[in-house]
Enzyme design. Structure first.
Site, PDB file in Angstrom:
ATOM      1  N   ILE A   7       0.951  -1.182  -0.193  1.00 44.30           N
ATOM      2  CA  ILE A   7      -0.043   0.003   0.023  1.00 44.30           C
ATOM      3  C   ILE A   7       0.965   1.425   0.059  1.00 44.30           C
ATOM      4  CG2 ILE A   7      -1.923   1.167   1.136  1.00 44.30           C
ATOM      5  CD1 ILE A   7      -2.310  -1.438   3.020  1.00 44.30           C
ATOM      6  N   GLY A   9       1.545   5.448   0.401  1.00 49.30           N
ATOM      7  CA  GLY A   9       0.937   6.564   1.293  1.00 49.30           C
ATOM      8  C   GLY A   9       0.293   6.059   2.642  1.00 49.30           C
ATOM      9  N   SER A  11       1.111   7.012   5.807  1.00 51.19           N
ATOM     10  CA  SER A  11       1.457   7.708   7.392  1.00 51.19           C
ATOM     11  C   SER A  11       0.137   8.255   7.548  1.00 51.19           C
ATOM     12  CB  SER A  11       2.424   8.665   6.868  1.00 51.19           C
ATOM     13  OG  SER A  11       1.911   9.741   5.931  1.00 51.19           O
ATOM     14  N   ILE A  14      -6.708   7.266   4.610  1.00 46.75           N
ATOM     15  CA  ILE A  14      -6.982   6.009   3.916  1.00 46.75           C
ATOM     16  C   ILE A  14      -6.174   5.020   4.094  1.00 46.75           C
ATOM     17  CG2 ILE A  14      -8.327   5.117   2.162  1.00 46.75           C
ATOM     18  CD1 ILE A  14      -9.228   7.829   1.475  1.00 46.75           C
ATOM     19  N   TYR A 153      -7.071  18.872  -9.644  1.00 44.61           N
ATOM     20  CA  TYR A 153      -7.349  17.560  -8.953  1.00 44.61           C
ATOM     21  C   TYR A 153      -8.284  16.398  -9.815  1.00 44.61           C
ATOM     22  CZ  TYR A 153      -8.485  14.146  -5.149  1.00 44.61           C
ATOM     23  OH  TYR A 153      -8.925  13.030  -4.618  1.00 44.61           O
TER      24      TYR A 153
HETATM   25  P1  NAD Z   1      -3.950  11.941   3.527  1.00 44.62           P
HETATM   26  O1  NAD Z   1      -3.400  13.181   2.961  1.00 44.62           O
HETATM   27  O2  NAD Z   1      -4.384  11.693   4.948  1.00 44.62           O
HETATM   28  O3  NAD Z   1      -3.184  10.731   2.649  1.00 44.62           O
HETATM   29  C1  NAD Z   1      -2.350  10.706   1.466  1.00 44.62           C
HETATM   30  C2  NAD Z   1      -1.042  10.111   1.559  1.00 44.62           C
HETATM   31  O4  NAD Z   1      -0.250   9.941   0.620  1.00 44.62           O
HETATM   32  C3  NAD Z   1      -0.132  10.887   2.829  1.00 44.62           C
HETATM   33  O5  NAD Z   1       0.263   9.909   3.758  1.00 44.62           O
HETATM   34  C4  NAD Z   1       0.569  11.624   2.105  1.00 44.62           C
HETATM   35  O6  NAD Z   1       2.009  11.628   2.887  1.00 44.62           O
HETATM   36  C5  NAD Z   1       0.905  10.380   0.916  1.00 44.62           C
HETATM   37  N1  NAD Z   1       1.588  11.044  -0.118  1.00 44.62           N
HETATM   38  C6  NAD Z   1       1.828  12.219  -0.804  1.00 44.62           C
HETATM   39  N2  NAD Z   1       2.693  12.264  -1.722  1.00 44.62           N
HETATM   40  C7  NAD Z   1       3.230  11.082  -1.874  1.00 44.62           C
HETATM   41  C8  NAD Z   1       4.379  10.543  -2.509  1.00 44.62           C
HETATM   42  N3  NAD Z   1       4.849  11.196  -3.475  1.00 44.62           N
HETATM   43  N4  NAD Z   1       4.951   9.371  -2.083  1.00 44.62           N
HETATM   44  C9  NAD Z   1       4.218   8.415  -1.086  1.00 44.62           C
HETATM   45  N5  NAD Z   1       3.267   8.897  -0.482  1.00 44.62           N
HETATM   46  C10 NAD Z   1       2.587  10.147  -0.740  1.00 44.62           C
HETATM   47  O7  NAD Z   1      -5.399  11.690   2.556  1.00 44.62           O
HETATM   48  P2  NAD Z   1      -6.255  10.734   2.121  1.00 44.62           P
HETATM   49  O8  NAD Z   1      -7.990  11.099   2.102  1.00 44.62           O
HETATM   50  O9  NAD Z   1      -6.011   9.559   3.101  1.00 44.62           O
HETATM   51  O10 NAD Z   1      -5.920  10.131   0.579  1.00 44.62           O
HETATM   52  C11 NAD Z   1      -5.793   9.159   0.240  1.00 44.62           C
HETATM   53  C12 NAD Z   1      -6.220   8.948  -1.120  1.00 44.62           C
HETATM   54  O11 NAD Z   1      -7.611   9.249  -1.281  1.00 44.62           O
HETATM   55  C13 NAD Z   1      -5.569   9.980  -2.192  1.00 44.62           C
HETATM   56  O12 NAD Z   1      -5.291   9.509  -3.542  1.00 44.62           O
HETATM   57  C14 NAD Z   1      -6.917  10.890  -2.410  1.00 44.62           C
HETATM   58  O13 NAD Z   1      -6.884  11.382  -3.621  1.00 44.62           O
HETATM   59  C15 NAD Z   1      -7.967   9.886  -2.368  1.00 44.62           C
HETATM   60  N6  NAD Z   1      -9.297  10.421  -1.987  1.00 44.62           N
HETATM   61  C16 NAD Z   1      -9.569  11.126  -0.795  1.00 44.62           C
HETATM   62  C17 NAD Z   1     -10.768  11.662  -0.259  1.00 44.62           C
HETATM   63  C18 NAD Z   1     -11.024  12.684   0.706  1.00 44.62           C
HETATM   64  O14 NAD Z   1     -11.911  13.281   0.788  1.00 44.62           O
HETATM   65  N7  NAD Z   1     -10.028  12.588   1.898  1.00 44.62           N
HETATM   66  C19 NAD Z   1     -11.915  11.580  -1.502  1.00 44.62           C
HETATM   67  C20 NAD Z   1     -11.571  10.655  -2.561  1.00 44.62           C
HETATM   68  C21 NAD Z   1     -10.300  10.349  -2.810  1.00 44.62           C
END
Ligand code: NAD
Length: 313
Positions: A7, A9, A11, A14, A153
């Site tokens: 998996i 990202g 830290s 999701i 985005y």
């Molecule tokens: P989040 O910011 O908590 O998690 C995103 C993670 O990706 C972070 O841990 C960040 O450090 C990591 N990341 C960013 N750039 C990176 C890189 N170059 N290499 C490795 N890791 C990297 O946000 P989230 O909501 O958990 O997002 C996870 C996914 O879900 C994303 O792809 C986002 O587009 C998608 N998403 C989020 C939402 C929302 O509303 N939060 C809705 C739909 C889709």
């Protein structure tokens, strides 16, 4: 035996929740390789994982934006064997296009689009050789429907949907499955980070009307939508688990039934007029009445539409 799941990202948000959910599986069906750009940010994951760390869950550094980092990470895995690749890492970007530099826009594509392409390029040849594997991509409702002031985005997620829709056909010939997960709003740092970025935004070269529409019309209704319709990262983790455990995993997987009317609308009118006009009315005419609009939307989401989603329950 155990399935190896990688998996990206992990830290926060999701990714962290998927890692913990799969690693704490009672039947220990998964060996989770949780990756993150910077291992200094591992504390939240460690705390959530508890005693499964170094048992069903291991940590590796991986930056989806770096060829070297990706190659090194995959080479560090025994036989480079990954059964399930979950592309979760992603970044958001909000605001009027006039206010956003080309550099910032490219950074979003570098992570959300090329990051996924880079991962698939590295992992796919081994999966092809073994004639098995499942690639999961964290897309978004915004991978299917454009949303005002989320222009870049949305474009990055559309790009990925197009890439994967094309890839899915040849991958099927190699018995490799590809699944998109399409959440609506989710309460994670994603939302917080974007709001912090917006608070710092200066809007150079953007006319006053546009700034006003963004700050006074879009932002308040966006906050209402997050509150009324947001899911938790645990919800999305449960949906993801269902998708990887399905006998016949679907390609597209909306997680929030409240968003099915929006997608249905798009396919109901191939000229695009219905979507554009509905979003226009939502933003500029019903915006102040967002709560009422939400209630109507909830009523419209009849049970037949709900079935088209993968639900967390
Ligand atoms: P989040 O910011 O908590 O998690 C995103 C993670 O990706 C972070 O841990 C960040 O450090 C990591 N990341 C960013 N750039 C990176 C890189 N170059 N290499 C490795 N890791 C990297 O946000 P989230 O909501 O958990 O997002 C996870 C996914 O879900 C994303 O792809 C986002 O587009 C998608 N998403 C989020 C939402 C929302 O509303 N939060 C809705 C739909 C889709």
């Amino acid at each position: 035996g155990q399935k190896v799941v990688l998996i990206t990202g992990c830290s926060s948000g999701i990714g962290l929740r998927i890692a913990v959910l799969l690693a704490t599986d009672e039947q220990k069906r998964y060996h989770v390789i949780a990756t993150m750009r910077d291992l200094k940010r591992k504390d939240k994951l460690m705390e959530a994982a508890g005693d499964v760390y170094e048992k069903t869950l291991v940590l590796l550094p991986l930056d989806v934006c770096s060829d070297e980092s990706v190659k090194q990470c995959i080479n560090n895995i025994k036989d480079r064997h990954i059964d399930i690749l979950i592309n979760n890492a992603g970044v958001g970007l909000l605001g009027p296009v006039e206010s956003i530099s080309m550099e910032e826009m490219k950074r979003v594509f570098e992570t959300n689009f090329f990051g996924v392409v880079r991962m698939i390029k590295e992992v796919m040849p081994d999966m092809k050789r073994r004639r098995s594997g499942h690639i999961v991509v964290m897309s978004s409702v915004m991978g299917l429907q454009g949303v005002v002031f989320n222009d870049v985005y949305t474009a990055s997620k559309f790009a990925m949907e197009g890439f994967c829709e094309s890839m899915a056909v040849q991958l099927l010939k190699f018995n490799i499955r590809l699944s998109m997960i399409e959440p609506g709003p989710v309460h994670t740092e994603f939302e917080t980070k974007m709001m912090e970025d917006v608070a710092k935004m200066e809007f150079p070269g953007t006319d006053a009307d546009t700034v006003r529409y963004f700050k006074e019309v879009y932002l308040p209704s966006s906050k209402d939508i997050f509150e009324a319709m947001g899911q938790t990262p645990e919800d999305i983790a449960k949906c993801t688990q269902k998708v990887i455990e399905a006998r016949n995993p679907r390609f597209r997987n909306l997680t929030n039934s409240l968003y099915t009317p929006i997608v249905a609308m798009k396919y109901a009118d191939e000229t695009g007029g219905l979507s554009v006009n509905t979003f226009y009315n939502l933003l500029f005419n019903f915006g102040p009445l967002m709560h009422i609009t939400m209630s109507i939307l909830k009523c419209l989401t009849c049970s037949c539409l709900r079935r088209r989603t993968v639900s967390p329950n």
